[in-house]
Design an enzyme around this catalytic site. Sequence first.
Site, PDB file in Angstrom:
ATOM      1  N   SER A 205      73.707 -40.331 100.812  1.00 13.53           N
ATOM      2  CA  SER A 205      73.796 -39.005 100.207  1.00 13.53           C
ATOM      3  C   SER A 205      72.587 -38.190 100.648  1.00 13.53           C
ATOM      4  CB  SER A 205      73.823 -39.106  98.680  1.00 13.53           C
ATOM      5  OG  SER A 205      72.592 -39.639  98.202  1.00 13.53           O
ATOM      6  N   LYS A 206      72.514 -36.950 100.201  1.00 16.71           N
ATOM      7  CA  LYS A 206      71.398 -36.090 100.605  1.00 16.71           C
ATOM      8  C   LYS A 206      70.055 -36.656 100.169  1.00 16.71           C
ATOM      9  CE  LYS A 206      73.777 -31.650 101.027  1.00 16.71           C
ATOM     10  NZ  LYS A 206      73.847 -30.256 100.577  1.00 16.71           N
ATOM     11  N   ARG A 207      70.048 -37.357  99.039  1.00 14.79           N
ATOM     12  CA  ARG A 207      68.767 -37.912  98.579  1.00 14.79           C
ATOM     13  C   ARG A 207      68.266 -39.017  99.500  1.00 14.79           C
ATOM     14  NH1 ARG A 207      69.354 -42.714  95.480  1.00 14.79           N
ATOM     15  NH2 ARG A 207      71.539 -43.269  95.113  1.00 14.79           N
ATOM     16  N   HIS A 208      69.173 -39.633 100.269  1.00 16.09           N
ATOM     17  CA  HIS A 208      68.785 -40.655 101.230  1.00 16.09           C
ATOM     18  C   HIS A 208      68.423 -40.066 102.587  1.00 16.09           C
ATOM     19  CE1 HIS A 208      71.683 -43.185  98.666  1.00 16.09           C
ATOM     20  NE2 HIS A 208      70.501 -43.714  98.482  1.00 16.09           N
ATOM     21  N   GLY A 209      68.825 -38.851 102.851  1.00 17.51           N
ATOM     22  CA  GLY A 209      68.585 -38.256 104.165  1.00 17.51           C
ATOM     23  C   GLY A 209      69.847 -37.851 104.882  1.00 17.51           C
TER      24      GLY A 209
END
Length: 470
Positions: free
Chosen positions: A240-244
């Site tokens: 997800s975006k929090r992972h990159g």
Amino acid sequence: MTVVTRFAPSPTGYLHIGGARTALFNWLFSRHHQGKFHLRIEDTDRARSTKDAVDKIFEGLRWLGLDWDGEPVFQFARAARHAEIARLLLEQGKAYRCWCSPDELSAIREEQRAKGQPTRYPGLWRDRDPAEAPAGVSPVIRMRAPQVGDTVIGDLVQGDVRVANDQLDDMVLLRADGTPTYMLSVVVDDHDMGITHVIRGDDHLTNAFRQYQLYKACGWDVPAFAHIPLIHGPDGAKLSKRHGALGAEAYRDMGFLPEAMRNYLLRLGWSHGDDEIITADQAVAWFDLANVGRSPARFDFAKLTNLNGVYLRQADDARLAALLAPLVAAKLGGGLDDTALARLAAGIGGLKERAKTLVELADSALFYVRPRPLAMDGKAAKLLDDGGRAQLAAMRPRLAALPVWTKDVLEEAAREIAEEQGCKLGTIAQPLRAALSGSTVSPPIFEVMEVLGRDETLGRIDDAAGGGQL
């Protein structure tokens, strides 16, 4: 056989990490086999497809160095061809019209859920007389799928995978408004484009069974399938975006080099022994599908950043200077003159050893091009207040008199001054570093002095020592 692959993104957003890796694997496989790599924009979702997203896909692929063969294919423009195939299957008895209304289908699904059954179309119009069709209702066209036996796919990554045909229903090929469905469009486009290998994420594996059946119904050769496990975050959860999970342009703007990004994406799910640093030529020479793993890869931002640092250190100084110039100019709020550009180019070699991204490199290079007088950080200011200015004043005439301005000559002069004063070289070097960089951290200070040149160095020393010529 000429190998032909394709990358087929939907232009509803940016070119994300998973899509970039899929594009890379397709590109490498085709280049390894001296084949063709095509780009197809699957823009049939007209409500969500945007020109900006298309432009970002093109931009991201070009930044990564993934060139495609021929012109991009836009799927929506081929809708008439897709519909033509659906009608041909209808004429051949391999498809049929279905007049079930949305309300009927919804009721069927609710009943199936209530009974704990899979939700799928039960073939109500498969063998029903079209004369019974309700008036004023436009039908869909459904494929007449096999109902017995299994559909088996020899996947080049997953191995043999199968599904019982009674688990698959008669999928819609053409909607009631005459528009083709995704499943039909993909198969027709892949056939017409001569695609020999479909390499994509394993979230498409369930689609492959229906597409296989459609290929067979059309009497076409089925391409080889290779379904790659998805990329997960470091915690094992879906990326997800929090992972990159950002767009390719975001990584470019964060200061990553395209060759580092390609190398990192290549190693997400593929390996070549213990090799970690893999050049573009090596990747093309070595890439095959046999070494693609079956387990999800894990995205590690820290590992990507460290890898980028390796590529920065290997990069050509002139190229880095060209990439840095606009970043540095933006941080200064103005353009760079020829003198500043020359200093930037000359100083890259000493700066790139410590940076991991272009943004870090730009930050560390700012002191070379800042206008005088330099602002001092707290540690540098304290160093000058604690006797540093006197030290600068003492060495300034000796430096100004040097006949040659090179780092070796400058260091030798500083050593002589330190020896005469009975102090260590650091006692001389630290005030110089503060005066010339505005910080207590910089590349080797005599290298800095050579890059700045005689006039700029002496001018900065004058500024730091209290202003004016000493």
